[in-house]
Design a protein around this motif. Structure first.
Motif, PDB file in Angstrom:
ATOM      1  N   PHE A 249       0.831  -1.204   0.000  1.00  0.00           N
ATOM      2  CA  PHE A 249       0.000   0.000   0.000  1.00  0.00           C
ATOM      3  C   PHE A 249       0.865   1.253   0.000  1.00  0.00           C
ATOM      4  CE2 PHE A 249      -1.942   3.434   2.480  1.00  0.00           C
ATOM      5  CZ  PHE A 249      -3.090   3.673   1.740  1.00  0.00           C
ATOM      6  N   ASN A 250       1.863   1.308   0.878  1.00  0.00           N
ATOM      7  CA  ASN A 250       2.735   2.480   0.973  1.00  0.00           C
ATOM      8  C   ASN A 250       3.478   2.729  -0.336  1.00  0.00           C
ATOM      9  OD1 ASN A 250       1.905   2.669   3.600  1.00  0.00           O
ATOM     10  ND2 ASN A 250       3.853   2.058   4.500  1.00  0.00           N
ATOM     11  N   ALA A 251       4.003   1.650  -0.930  1.00  0.00           N
ATOM     12  CA  ALA A 251       4.746   1.798  -2.182  1.00  0.00           C
ATOM     13  C   ALA A 251       3.839   2.326  -3.285  1.00  0.00           C
ATOM     14  CB  ALA A 251       5.359   0.461  -2.588  1.00  0.00           C
ATOM     15  N   GLY A 252       2.586   1.836  -3.332  1.00  0.00           N
ATOM     16  CA  GLY A 252       1.654   2.306  -4.347  1.00  0.00           C
ATOM     17  C   GLY A 252       1.331   3.781  -4.193  1.00  0.00           C
TER      18      GLY A 252
ATOM     19  N   LEU B 265     -16.214   5.618   6.974  1.00  0.00           N
ATOM     20  CA  LEU B 265     -14.942   6.203   6.558  1.00  0.00           C
ATOM     21  C   LEU B 265     -13.845   5.937   7.578  1.00  0.00           C
ATOM     22  CD1 LEU B 265     -16.131   9.640   5.092  1.00  0.00           C
ATOM     23  CD2 LEU B 265     -15.301   7.648   3.835  1.00  0.00           C
ATOM     24  N   LEU B 266     -14.173   6.019   8.857  1.00  0.00           N
ATOM     25  CA  LEU B 266     -13.187   5.752   9.899  1.00  0.00           C
ATOM     26  C   LEU B 266     -12.755   4.282   9.883  1.00  0.00           C
ATOM     27  CD1 LEU B 266     -14.635   7.810  12.907  1.00  0.00           C
ATOM     28  CD2 LEU B 266     -12.573   8.323  11.584  1.00  0.00           C
ATOM     29  N   GLU B 267     -13.716   3.380   9.699  1.00  0.00           N
ATOM     30  CA  GLU B 267     -13.404   1.955   9.744  1.00  0.00           C
ATOM     31  C   GLU B 267     -12.700   1.459   8.494  1.00  0.00           C
ATOM     32  OE1 GLU B 267     -16.997   0.350  12.688  1.00  0.00           O
ATOM     33  OE2 GLU B 267     -17.175   0.104  10.510  1.00  0.00           O
ATOM     34  N   THR B 268     -12.902   2.139   7.374  1.00  0.00           N
ATOM     35  CA  THR B 268     -12.243   1.706   6.130  1.00  0.00           C
ATOM     36  C   THR B 268     -11.005   2.531   5.802  1.00  0.00           C
ATOM     37  OG1 THR B 268     -13.740   3.139   4.851  1.00  0.00           O
ATOM     38  CG2 THR B 268     -14.382   0.829   5.130  1.00  0.00           C
ATOM     39  N   ASN B 269     -10.629   3.418   6.692  1.00  0.00           N
ATOM     40  CA  ASN B 269      -9.404   4.193   6.529  1.00  0.00           C
ATOM     41  C   ASN B 269      -8.217   3.226   6.452  1.00  0.00           C
ATOM     42  OD1 ASN B 269      -7.107   5.752   6.836  1.00  0.00           O
ATOM     43  ND2 ASN B 269      -7.833   6.826   8.658  1.00  0.00           N
TER      44      ASN B 269
ATOM     45  N   ILE C 163      -6.190  -6.294   2.176  1.00  0.00           N
ATOM     46  CA  ILE C 163      -5.743  -6.806   0.870  1.00  0.00           C
ATOM     47  C   ILE C 163      -6.257  -5.913  -0.253  1.00  0.00           C
ATOM     48  CG2 ILE C 163      -5.935  -8.745  -0.737  1.00  0.00           C
ATOM     49  CD1 ILE C 163      -6.111 -10.595   1.724  1.00  0.00           C
ATOM     50  N   GLY C 164      -7.511  -5.493  -0.137  1.00  0.00           N
ATOM     51  CA  GLY C 164      -8.090  -4.638  -1.177  1.00  0.00           C
ATOM     52  C   GLY C 164      -7.351  -3.317  -1.318  1.00  0.00           C
ATOM     53  N   TRP C 165      -7.043  -2.664  -0.184  1.00  0.00           N
ATOM     54  CA  TRP C 165      -6.306  -1.405  -0.239  1.00  0.00           C
ATOM     55  C   TRP C 165      -4.904  -1.612  -0.811  1.00  0.00           C
ATOM     56  CZ3 TRP C 165      -8.150   3.130  -0.517  1.00  0.00           C
ATOM     57  CH2 TRP C 165      -9.282   3.521   0.205  1.00  0.00           C
ATOM     58  N   ALA C 166      -4.256  -2.714  -0.437  1.00  0.00           N
ATOM     59  CA  ALA C 166      -2.907  -2.990  -0.947  1.00  0.00           C
ATOM     60  C   ALA C 166      -2.920  -3.177  -2.462  1.00  0.00           C
ATOM     61  CB  ALA C 166      -2.323  -4.219  -0.258  1.00  0.00           C
ATOM     62  N   LEU C 167      -3.907  -3.941  -2.968  1.00  0.00           N
ATOM     63  CA  LEU C 167      -4.000  -4.165  -4.414  1.00  0.00           C
ATOM     64  C   LEU C 167      -4.380  -2.891  -5.153  1.00  0.00           C
ATOM     65  CD1 LEU C 167      -5.759  -7.660  -4.530  1.00  0.00           C
ATOM     66  CD2 LEU C 167      -3.348  -7.141  -4.987  1.00  0.00           C
ATOM     67  N   LEU C 168      -5.332  -2.155  -4.605  1.00  0.00           N
ATOM     68  CA  LEU C 168      -5.778  -0.924  -5.257  1.00  0.00           C
ATOM     69  C   LEU C 168      -4.647   0.087  -5.356  1.00  0.00           C
ATOM     70  CD1 LEU C 168      -8.115   0.759  -6.437  1.00  0.00           C
ATOM     71  CD2 LEU C 168      -8.606   1.536  -4.100  1.00  0.00           C
ATOM     72  N   ALA C 169      -3.967   0.316  -4.233  1.00  0.00           N
ATOM     73  CA  ALA C 169      -2.879   1.301  -4.229  1.00  0.00           C
ATOM     74  C   ALA C 169      -1.650   0.770  -4.950  1.00  0.00           C
ATOM     75  CB  ALA C 169      -2.523   1.680  -2.792  1.00  0.00           C
ATOM     76  N   GLY C 170      -1.306  -0.502  -4.695  1.00  0.00           N
ATOM     77  CA  GLY C 170      -0.090  -1.054  -5.289  1.00  0.00           C
ATOM     78  C   GLY C 170      -0.169  -1.164  -6.796  1.00  0.00           C
ATOM     79  N   VAL C 171      -1.202  -1.827  -7.305  1.00  0.00           N
ATOM     80  CA  VAL C 171      -1.339  -2.012  -8.747  1.00  0.00           C
ATOM     81  C   VAL C 171      -1.730  -0.691  -9.421  1.00  0.00           C
ATOM     82  CG1 VAL C 171      -2.577  -3.243 -10.560  1.00  0.00           C
ATOM     83  CG2 VAL C 171      -1.944  -4.435  -8.461  1.00  0.00           C
ATOM     84  N   GLY C 172      -2.705  -0.007  -8.855  1.00  0.00           N
ATOM     85  CA  GLY C 172      -3.140   1.257  -9.444  1.00  0.00           C
ATOM     86  C   GLY C 172      -2.040   2.301  -9.442  1.00  0.00           C
TER      87      GLY C 172
END
Length: 304
Positions: free
Chosen positions: A190-193, A245-249, A280-289
């Protein structure tokens, strides 16, 4: 007798399409052109040793001028935690509502610092290394990835201090500590993305680097670093959209996963719903995107 001077006929310059065909026929290509995405990934993998060596060199040089040297890798987040403990834990009384508040706080500060530092370094990855970008040919994504890797190395170095703090405050060693490994891997992706997204934006508009500290500070305050999101959302006084929003941050998700892995008093019911799927979703979204977004501007970096 007069001599007739015959001038050679003017050379015909090929038209655009003819020139492209001529270049293709002789195996020529545009200098610095963006490679295809699979080719770009292969180029990046081929330079994996450069990425790790660059990250390690930057980490070593980071505190080379300080007398305490690499000790500041641990001292900086610890001092931040001490300030937050005094303000939020003592003055605002947050510690009374959170079991094991010191381990809770220190874990949050360490994990948040990983994300914050990765994004800040990524924002300046291209704009702050123009000499390297213009002098050498390599996949530019190597820079924001190496800065994210540098911050991961720094976090792993600091984890020794975190373990000592957990043990000193009575948190036992448990098998759940192994969950920290997948949590950190997902957070790194996520951070790298996000770093690659900010690197492209920072390359085009360097002033973004001046704005990011304010954005990140606001993000920190809503990520439950110093307080419990679970306690706040359980009171049912917030609008439903705010609770979601707080829980999905994403920052809060990775912090809570690390707390769940390391602190025995932080239970599963305190985690947001479907927390691993969200991580996992945030990692894929940020990483791949983020990777694709950065790659699309590959030929523009270092020019202008």
């Amino acid at each position: 007798m007069s001599q007739v001077l015959h001038t050679p006929p003017p050379t015909q310059v090929p038209a655009g399409d003819d020139l492209a065909a001529l270049a293709a026929r002789h195996g020529l290509s545009v200098s610095g052109a963006r490679p295809s995405l699979p080719q770009y990934v292969r180029q990046l993998w081929a330079r994996r040793h450069f990425i790790t060596a660059f990250a390690t060199a930057k980490l070593t040089a980071q505190y080379s001028q300080a007398k305490l040297g690499q000790v500041w890798q641990v001292m900086t987040p610890l001092l931040n935690a001490a300030v937050y403990y005094f303000i939020f834990g003592v003055l605002l009384g947050t510690k009374h509502n959170v079991p094991d508040y010191v381990p809770f706080l220190v874990t949050g500060v360490f994990i948040w610092t990983f994300t914050q530092s990765s994004i800040m370094a990524g924002t300046r990855a291209i704009a702050g290394n123009l000499g390297l970008v213009r002098a050498l040919h390599f996949p530019r994504a190597a820079l924001p990835i190496s800065f994210a890797l540098q911050q991961l190395q720094q976090l792993l170095f600091s984890m020794a201090a975190l373990v000592v703090i957990l043990l000193c405050f009575g948190v036992p060693v448990a098998a759940s500590w192994l969950l920290a490994i997948p949590a950190l891997v997902l957070q790194f992706v996520f951070n790298a993305g996000v770093s690659m997204i900010m690197a492209r934006m920072g390359a085009k508009t360097p002033d973004i680097a001046q704005l990011m500290p304010f954005v990140l500070r606001t993000w920190m305050y809503v990520s439950g670093v110093m307080w419990s999101i679970d306690k706040l959302t359980a009171k049912d006084h917030l609008p439903h959209i705010v609770t979601i929003l707080l829980e999905t941050n994403p920052a809060a998700i990775y912090i809570d996963l690390m707390r769940f892995a390391l602190i025995d008093s932080f239970h599963a019911h305190q985690l947001p719903p479907h927390v691993w799927a969200a991580a996992i979703g945030w990692a894929l979204l940020a990483g791949v995107g983020g990777f694709i977004y950065f790659w699309k501007a590959e030929e523009t970096y270092g020019r202008g």
